[in-house]
Scaffold this active site. Sequence first.
Site, PDB file in Angstrom:
ATOM      1  CD  GLU A 173     -20.016 -27.963   0.777  1.00 40.34           C
ATOM      2  OE1 GLU A 173     -19.125 -28.350   0.006  1.00 40.34           O
ATOM      3  OE2 GLU A 173     -19.893 -27.983   2.024  1.00 40.34           O
ATOM      4  CD  GLU A 296     -22.050 -31.083   4.243  1.00 41.46           C
ATOM      5  OE1 GLU A 296     -20.796 -31.059   4.208  1.00 41.46           O
ATOM      6  OE2 GLU A 296     -22.762 -31.263   3.241  1.00 41.46           O
TER       7      GLU A 296
HETATM    8  O1  AHR Z   1     -19.082 -34.114   4.329  1.00 42.77           O
HETATM    9  C1  AHR Z   1     -18.188 -34.256   3.288  1.00 42.77           C
HETATM   10  C2  AHR Z   1     -18.353 -33.187   2.222  1.00 42.77           C
HETATM   11  O2  AHR Z   1     -18.044 -31.945   2.760  1.00 42.77           O
HETATM   12  C3  AHR Z   1     -19.746 -33.006   1.679  1.00 42.77           C
HETATM   13  O3  AHR Z   1     -20.046 -33.897   0.665  1.00 42.77           O
HETATM   14  C4  AHR Z   1     -19.704 -31.614   1.155  1.00 42.77           C
HETATM   15  O4  AHR Z   1     -20.971 -31.003   1.167  1.00 42.77           O
HETATM   16  C5  AHR Z   1     -18.692 -30.923   2.049  1.00 42.77           C
HETATM   17  O5  AHR Z   1     -17.770 -30.215   1.329  1.00 42.77           O
END
Ligand code: AHR
Length: 491
Positions: A173, A296
Site C-alpha cells: 500500500e 488483501e
Molecule cells: O489488513 C489490515 C490493513 O489493511 C493492512 O495492514 C493494510 O495493508 C490494509 O490497509
Amino acid sequence: MEKYLINPNQKLSKISKNIYGHFSEHLGRCIYEGFFVGEDSPIPNVNGMRKDVVDALKEMGIPVLRWPGGCFADEYHWKDGIGPKETRKKMINTHWGGVVEDNSFGTHEFFELCRQLGCDAYITGNVGSGSVQEMSEWVEYMTFDGVSPMAELRKQNGSEKPWRLKFFGVGNENWGCGGNMTPEYYADEYRRYATYVRNYDWKNRISKIACGANAFDYNWTDVLMKKAGRQMDGLSVHYYTVCGDWGKKGKALEFTDDEYYITIEKAYKIEELVRRHGDVMNRYDPDKRVGMIVDEWGIWHDVEEGTNPGFLYQQNTLRDAMVAGLSLNVFNKHSDRVTMANIAQTINVLQSVALTDGEDMILTPTYYVFKMYKDHQENTLLGSYITTPDLPGRGKTPQLIESASVKEDGTIVSTIVNTSLTEASEVLCQVADFKVTDITAEILTGEVHAHNSFDNKNAVSTADFTSSIEKTTDGFKAVLPPCSVVKIIIR
Ligand code: AHR
C-alpha cells in the site's frame, strides 16, 4: 427453475492453489497468540507454533502465507527479528494499537511456520521506511546458498541452508501507509528496489510482486503496468468489503437484512474490480504473464466491543461465509489473470478462519468455505453458466454465484452460493457430453447470524448434502436453501 450449464469441453485457465492463500500481519493477536505462543507456552506447540492452529490450517489446505504486513511491512526492519531472542530490539507497532513488538517472531520463525503448514512463503519488503540495501540483504539472507555476509549471518543464526522464497512483495500500500506515494513515483521506486531483489538460485526464481491499487484506482494499475510491467511477475490489488462507512462499519454479529444485502452487493463488486483491473493489464500484457495478486481481501467490521480498536478483532457469521464463497467463485472465474489471493487475516484479525482465546480455538464459517473449496485447487476452470435473478433492490448483484472446475481424473467440482436470505433456489444442472455415475455434495447453511463461539464451538459447520441431490443422466437437480454455500462433486 434455474438452469446451470457446465461444459467440460471448454477447459479454461488453471485455478492456482494460491487463490486460496492467506495473509498474516504483526497486528493484534494474529501472529502473537494466534500462530506463535513461544516454546515455553503451556499451549501445545511445536517450536512455538500452536499445534491446534497449524493442524486446522493444514486440514483446510493453506497453500501460501503472506507476511509480515500489511502496513507493518513498511516499518519492519528484518534485522531486528533475527539472532538471540533476548537481544532482539523492541519497537512500537505504530499502526496497530501502539503495542510493543518484541520481534520474537522473525524470519526464522516465519519459515518454520511455513514448514509446519506445508505452504509457500510470500514476504513483503519495506519500501516506505527501508532502504534498497536492507531489502537486498534480506533476500540474500533468505535465499543465498554460498559465501556472503548475509549467508554467513543466517548460518550463525542456526539455518545452514537457505529457504525457498517463492514470492516477494516490493512494498505494501505504497499509495497510503507505505509512503503515500504517487503511482509514477512508486513505479520508479519499484524498478529500483526490484533490481536488487536478486535471484541467487536460477532454479527457484522469486516472483516479484509490485504494490497495486487501492480498490477501484485503475489509474494506479495503468501507470504501474506502463512504467514497470516488464519488471514484475505480479501486481497486487486490495479490496475490503465494508458494510457502512469506514467510520462506522457496523457490527459483525448484529445486522439487519438490509445491511446483509448491502454487504453482498459490495462484496460482489470484486467481480467488477478484478475484471476492470484485468482489462487495464490486458492492454500492456495481453499474454497474461503478470499475475493479479489480490493479496488483501475480505470483510471489515467494527471491532468486538471491549477489544483494542487497533487489534481489528471481529466475529464471523454465515454472512462472512457468503462473502468468502462468492469471492472465491469470482477468483476462480478470473483465474486466467488472478493467480493469488490472500484473505485478511488468518487468525484473530478481520475475516479470520480461526479465533483463539488462551488455549481455546474455534473455526469460523469462513474456515469451512475454504475447506470445502480446497477441491478446486490446481484444477482447470470449466466454462459454466447459471441463470439467476438479481437480489431485489441491489442492482446487478446475482442471487446465485457459481464456478466449476475439473480435476485431472475428470472429476468435476462445482461450488454455488445462494445469497438470498429468503428464497431457496431450484437448480437443474446439465453437464455437456457427460454421463454422471456418482454425485456427492456438502453444504454450509444456517440462519445468517449463526456463528461459532467459545461457548458453542460447533454451531456452524458443513453437513453432507448428497441425499438432497437428485442425480440425472447428465447432471443433477437440487434445491439450494437460502443463505447457503454448496459444493457438488460430479463423477
Ligand atoms: O489488513 C489490515 C490493513 O489493511 C493492512 O495492514 C493494510 O495493508 C490494509 O490497509
